[in-house]
Design an enzyme around this catalytic site. Sequence first.
Site, mmCIF file in Angstrom:
data_model
loop_
_atom_site.group_PDB
_atom_site.id
_atom_site.type_symbol
_atom_site.label_atom_id
_atom_site.label_comp_id
_atom_site.label_asym_id
_atom_site.label_seq_id
_atom_site.Cartn_x
_atom_site.Cartn_y
_atom_site.Cartn_z
ATOM 1 N N SER A 1 -0.501 -1.707 8.394
ATOM 2 C CA SER A 1 0.172 -0.411 8.322
ATOM 3 C C SER A 1 -0.250 0.384 7.098
ATOM 4 O O SER A 1 -0.213 1.612 7.103
ATOM 5 C CB SER A 1 1.691 -0.617 8.288
ATOM 6 O OG SER A 1 2.123 -1.361 9.400
ATOM 7 N N ASP B 1 9.064 -10.711 0.486
ATOM 8 C CA ASP B 1 8.490 -10.719 1.835
ATOM 9 C C ASP B 1 7.674 -11.991 2.048
ATOM 10 O O ASP B 1 6.550 -11.942 2.551
ATOM 11 C CB ASP B 1 7.625 -9.473 2.053
ATOM 12 C CG ASP B 1 7.295 -9.246 3.533
ATOM 13 O OD1 ASP B 1 8.037 -9.782 4.394
ATOM 14 O OD2 ASP B 1 6.320 -8.538 3.825
ATOM 15 N N GLY C 1 -3.195 -0.386 4.869
ATOM 16 C CA GLY C 1 -4.570 -0.336 4.404
ATOM 17 C C GLY C 1 -5.494 -1.212 5.220
ATOM 18 O O GLY C 1 -5.113 -1.797 6.240
ATOM 19 N N VAL D 1 -12.046 -7.271 7.928
ATOM 20 C CA VAL D 1 -11.405 -8.521 8.344
ATOM 21 C C VAL D 1 -9.922 -8.349 8.649
ATOM 22 O O VAL D 1 -9.293 -9.266 9.176
ATOM 23 C CB VAL D 1 -11.574 -9.622 7.267
ATOM 24 C CG1 VAL D 1 -13.029 -10.000 7.116
ATOM 25 C CG2 VAL D 1 -10.998 -9.180 5.922
#
Length: 402
Positions: A15, A230, A17, A11
């Site tokens: 970068s 993030d 995984g 799905v």
Amino acid sequence: MEELYTLDREVGRGSYGVVFEGHMAKTGHRVAIKRLPCSNPECIELYLQELWAMRATAKNHVNVIALHSCLLQTGSRSLKPLKPGKLPLRLVETVLKGSVLEPQRAREKSGVFSDTLRRTNSSSRLQDKTNTVLAGSRLKERNKSTGSDSLTPQRLLNRAVKRSAAQREEEQSGSLRCMALWLVMEYCDGGDLNHYLLSRPPDAERNHSVVLQLCSAVAFLHGLGITHRDLKPDNVLVCVTPKGPVIKVADFGLSKMSGAVGNGERCRQHFSSTCGSDFYMAPEVWGGLSYTAQADIFSLGVMFWAVLERITFVEEGTTQEQLGAYVCRGRWLMPLGEALWENADLQLCVPMKFKRAPPLPPPPGPAMCSLLLDMLALNPDARPSAEQLEARVLSALKQDSN
């Protein structure tokens, strides 16, 4: 009792995984399974940070993604469950030394294992609490008809049990190769926040619910001493329920942990690494200064402004529309943090009233606009803390509704 997971389909791929949709074989409960290949020390450090943060949050908050279990891939068909509170010593050693032990062999075997998973159909299985992956290398190509595997799960299990004496000795000595980490998490069927909100007509009540849930999630994380670093719509997932969307903060690869906040005091742990996503980074991060958890509040401010006004942009080099506020510089869009760092006297215009994605929701009221400006303050200490934020949002919404 052993938990058995089935990989259904890929799905997402990024970068670091690959994420699969899967389910628990015994209950049918859907899960998300993320495979993180341990190919270099820099990536491994991010994986360990994500694992440590997710273990700290566990299943303790409805608006933070839940981790069900973690498995360590030690061979092309071997998985080893990680005990709560433990980290793989080989991976920690790799990060400290800056080099992967036996990197070539690990990469070769990891590649074989990954290719095998891509070739399997929905009967490929990961088994938790054993050292077995029930996946066959001779499965037929995926098709719409219901077929049987050329290698049955029982035959695969028997084959896995017949490990060489050398492999058993290696496992007993604890010197296992670390090829990948597998994180089994709750599955969110609504996709990320960009997809969920932009695929639906604007709804002020839904937007307010999203904002309040994000406040609650970040207050919980900061209370544990976790700075996300993030926060952006891509890292916020959505579970669709009959009562409305349930927001889940996810992706803790860049997060940092420090001592938990006590006595209502603001988290003062300072960080120096410049990290995050351009359009959501705080000015102090843009400027290369040391920063605290208050950088997360700035990121939330950018997100809240975009969600409430439905402000979108298309980042250079991509085609995907994203939620995010910015400053216009002629034909170019400049991230708010960068613009504020370059011009400390810059006056942000909230609400924006232009460059919004139709159809448009009603703009936020004066009280909410004032709060957004506080969240986007150049001075981190002028921003409200995560602990104060939810109460201030509720108060602003109430004032504007009157």
